[in-house]
Scaffold this motif. Structure first.
Motif, PDB file in Angstrom:
ATOM      1  N   THR A   1     -28.098  20.572  20.021  1.00  0.00           N
ATOM      2  CA  THR A   1     -28.692  19.249  20.167  1.00  0.00           C
ATOM      3  C   THR A   1     -28.257  18.632  21.476  1.00  0.00           C
ATOM      4  O   THR A   1     -27.170  18.935  21.983  1.00  0.00           O
ATOM      5  N   ASP A   2     -29.098  17.780  22.037  1.00  0.00           N
ATOM      6  CA  ASP A   2     -28.757  17.081  23.263  1.00  0.00           C
ATOM      7  C   ASP A   2     -28.285  15.658  22.987  1.00  0.00           C
ATOM      8  O   ASP A   2     -28.010  14.903  23.926  1.00  0.00           O
ATOM      9  N   ASP A   3     -28.196  15.289  21.744  1.00  0.00           N
ATOM     10  CA  ASP A   3     -27.759  13.944  21.409  1.00  0.00           C
ATOM     11  C   ASP A   3     -26.302  13.753  21.836  1.00  0.00           C
ATOM     12  O   ASP A   3     -25.414  14.485  21.391  1.00  0.00           O
ATOM     13  N   PRO A   4     -26.015  12.778  22.723  1.00  0.00           N
ATOM     14  CA  PRO A   4     -24.654  12.607  23.244  1.00  0.00           C
ATOM     15  C   PRO A   4     -23.613  12.304  22.173  1.00  0.00           C
ATOM     16  O   PRO A   4     -22.463  12.740  22.274  1.00  0.00           O
ATOM     17  N   LEU A   5     -23.992  11.563  21.134  1.00  0.00           N
ATOM     18  CA  LEU A   5     -23.031  11.251  20.077  1.00  0.00           C
ATOM     19  C   LEU A   5     -22.659  12.497  19.286  1.00  0.00           C
ATOM     20  O   LEU A   5     -21.494  12.677  18.891  1.00  0.00           O
ATOM     21  N   ASP A   6     -23.632  13.374  19.053  1.00  0.00           N
ATOM     22  CA  ASP A   6     -23.333  14.635  18.373  1.00  0.00           C
ATOM     23  C   ASP A   6     -22.436  15.513  19.221  1.00  0.00           C
ATOM     24  O   ASP A   6     -21.518  16.167  18.715  1.00  0.00           O
ATOM     25  N   ARG A   7     -22.696  15.531  20.534  1.00  0.00           N
ATOM     26  CA  ARG A   7     -21.870  16.344  21.430  1.00  0.00           C
ATOM     27  C   ARG A   7     -20.453  15.800  21.530  1.00  0.00           C
ATOM     28  O   ARG A   7     -19.482  16.545  21.605  1.00  0.00           O
TER      29      ARG A   7
ATOM     30  N   ARG B   1     -27.177   1.777  21.562  1.00  0.00           N
ATOM     31  CA  ARG B   1     -26.804   3.187  21.464  1.00  0.00           C
ATOM     32  C   ARG B   1     -26.033   3.643  22.708  1.00  0.00           C
ATOM     33  O   ARG B   1     -25.035   4.340  22.606  1.00  0.00           O
ATOM     34  N   GLU B   2     -26.506   3.234  23.892  1.00  0.00           N
ATOM     35  CA  GLU B   2     -25.809   3.601  25.121  1.00  0.00           C
ATOM     36  C   GLU B   2     -24.415   2.986  25.170  1.00  0.00           C
ATOM     37  O   GLU B   2     -23.457   3.612  25.616  1.00  0.00           O
TER      38      GLU B   2
ATOM     39  N   VAL C   1     -22.221   5.074  22.965  1.00  0.00           N
ATOM     40  CA  VAL C   1     -21.843   6.334  23.612  1.00  0.00           C
ATOM     41  C   VAL C   1     -20.698   6.083  24.592  1.00  0.00           C
ATOM     42  O   VAL C   1     -19.708   6.828  24.617  1.00  0.00           O
TER      43      VAL C   1
END
Length: 534
Positions: A81-87, A137-138, A141
């Protein structure tokens, strides 16, 4: 999904992992793994069991075993996934896995193992550059990135605290070389399209090249990782409310406090070497304007403060070559910083740097090393008070066939720094009435705690510096108007204290004084004359 330790089953290793057999098995297993990694569709499944056993077979397992096991576990569990929170969540899980696996290791190894965690956090941080962080959201992050960086810094600080409190493992003060190529280990974390340099994004090209070409020392790697987290924290501090002088003071205070807390020579040496470059490797995180401000902050932190852990008596268990290289690097950086300040017209800060240099133990330390090497008599020692004068003396010795610089790269930096500097500091020649200048400026050098020999040398250096200060001249036609400059009749005594910070973190902010703003007389633009060379 959380990355917990995977316990293997059905292991088929008939040979006990002890003695020479352990090293052979580890080396062969890594070679097989690297070969598998080069395939179009590699299969790492059975390697996880092998490296788990290698990791569990020793109380203090080699870095390679934990590194490879963590890499394989991370790559097998990471979400596509590219989702920053998941990363970020995956990076946090990786941090917990590595810190759990390295719980019985010495501090340097525990810190060095965090390189891939910093790599993952950095990639998310880069995506935030240029954004206004307007959406919820930003902002979330950004908070998560800062939070994880703080957690990593806390872990590093605990490791460094164990070392400074006397719990230092013998392996931390001697060479602890990796068994296999560091470049091969890094490849396990990288996509085939990514370069080795991208794995250490906040370290400059020269240091990266050295770590890929030579046998990498764990202490050295730990220093690089600490520098990366240190810079990442500073970069994330921009654009969060403060700006200008307030931000600069806050960052400088934090940087000094952190350096004092780490008390890590390898970290400090890496940081200072990076200041030799025209720009810091932070362009992916900061604007050019903020990058310049960050470099100013780091100059203040490494030049204006004399850290106790750098004193020769505190570093008796470290290689002399390392301490000498660090001292030479600090000398060049100080000279370059003074030259840059003069070019920018910031004479006050240039004077504060020159004063900090002359009052520190650095000049006498370098002169002792060189004179002991060539057998020069104590009375024949050449006393110099400016970085440029000392660099010129060292380069003149090199021209006579005496090896002053052990590192060719440092010698090149030194020669370039002297060649690029102004020949005689070309500033307007001006007149001073009577003894007006000598009454305005007084310099104080604190020699407490030094032995008699150091005190004598510093007194001589200070005398030259004071003489130079007394020869400073005021502009006749130019600069600020008389009314803006204030009452010239009010004389001020200026103190340039030598900062020697102890382990007391709580008093760091109060103990650190930014030299060069309020403490300097605004009556004149001043410059220090070049010391007479012998």
């Amino acid at each position: 999904m959380s990355l917990s330790v995977i316990e293997p089953t059905n292991l088929q290793n008939s040979n006990p992992l002890v003695g020479e057999n352990y090293g052979l098995t580890l080396t062969q297993s890594i070679q097989n793994l690297v070969a598998e990694n080069c395939k179009e569709t590699p299969n790492f499944t059975h390697f996880i069991d092998i490296f788990y056993e290698l990791m569990q077979s020793k109380v203090d397992p080699p870095l390679e075993s934990i590194w490879v096991y963590s890499a394989l576990t991370f790559r097998s569990r990471i979400l596509t996934t590219d989702d920053p929170l998941d990363r970020l969540s995956a990076a946090r899980d990786l941090f917990q896995l590595i810190s759990a696996c390295s719980g019985s290791c010495n501090s340097s190894k525990s810190i060095a193992l965090l390189a891939p965690v910093v790599f993952e956090v950095y990639k998310v941080a880069v995506e935030l550059k240029g954004r206004h962080l307007g959406s919820k959201r930003e902002k979330k992050v950004f908070r998560e990135v800062k939070s994880l960086v703080d957690v990593i810094l806390g872990f590093i600080s605990v490791c460094c605290c164990d070392t400074s409190n006397g719990k230092r493992n013998v392996s931390e003060v001697t060479d602890l070389n990796l068994i296999v190529s560091f470049k091969d280990l890094v490849s396990l974390w990288m996509e085939k399209s990514e370069s080795f340099k991208s794995f250490l994004p906040l370290v400059n090209d020269e240091i990266c090249r050295e770590s890929s070409e030579r046998v990498c020392d764990v202490n050295y790697l730990a220093g690089m990782v600490t520098v990366e987290v240190f810079l990442l924290k500073l970069c994330l501090s921009f654009g969060v409310g403060m700006a200008g002088v307030e931000l600069e003071k806050e960052l400088t205070s934090w940087a000094v406090s952190s350096i004092t807390g780490f008390q890590n020579v390898c970290f400090f040496e890496t940081l200072v070497r990076m200041l030799l470059e025209p720009t810091l490797p932070v362009t992916s995180l900061l604007s050019s304007e903020h990058g310049v401000l960050l470099k100013k902050v780091l100059y203040d932190a490494v030049i204006l403060v004399e850290y106790s852990f750098l004193n020769p008596e505190s570093a008796v268990d470290l290689p002399v070559e390392l301490m000498k290289s660090l001292a030479m690097t600090r000398l060049i950086v100080t000279h370059e910083a003074i030259e840059l300040l003069r070019e920018d017209g910031d004479q006050k800060k240039a004077i504060s740097y020159a004063s900090a240099f002359s009052s520190s133990k650095l000049p006498s330390q370098i002169i002792k090393w060189i004179t002991n090497q060539i057998g020069m008599d104590e009375k024949e020692r050449s006393l110099v008070s400016s970085p440029k004068a000392l660099l010129k003396w060292l380069l003149s010795l090199e021209n006579q066939g005496i090896r002053a610089f052990d590192d060719k790269i440092l010698k090149s930096h030194a020669k370039l720094a002297v060649d690029n500097s102004k020949t005689d500091y070309e500033y307007q020649s001006l007149k001073v009435k009577g003894n007006e200048a000598s009454g305005d400026l007084h310099f104080y050098i604190d020699n407490k705690g030094e032995d008699e020999e150091d005190e004598e040398m510093n007194e001589s250096m200070s005398a030259v510096f004071v003489a130079a200060a007394h020869s400073m001249k005021l502009p006749e036609n130019g600069g600020r108007k008389r009314k803006e400059m204030g009452n010239t009749g009010n004389k001020k005594k200026i103190k340039y204290p030598k900062h020697d910070l102890s382990d007391n973190h709580g008093s760091t902010r109060e103990g650190f004084s930014s030299v060069g703003n309020e403490d300097l007389s605004s009556e004149s633009e001043v410059e220090d004359a070049e010391a007479v060379e012998q």
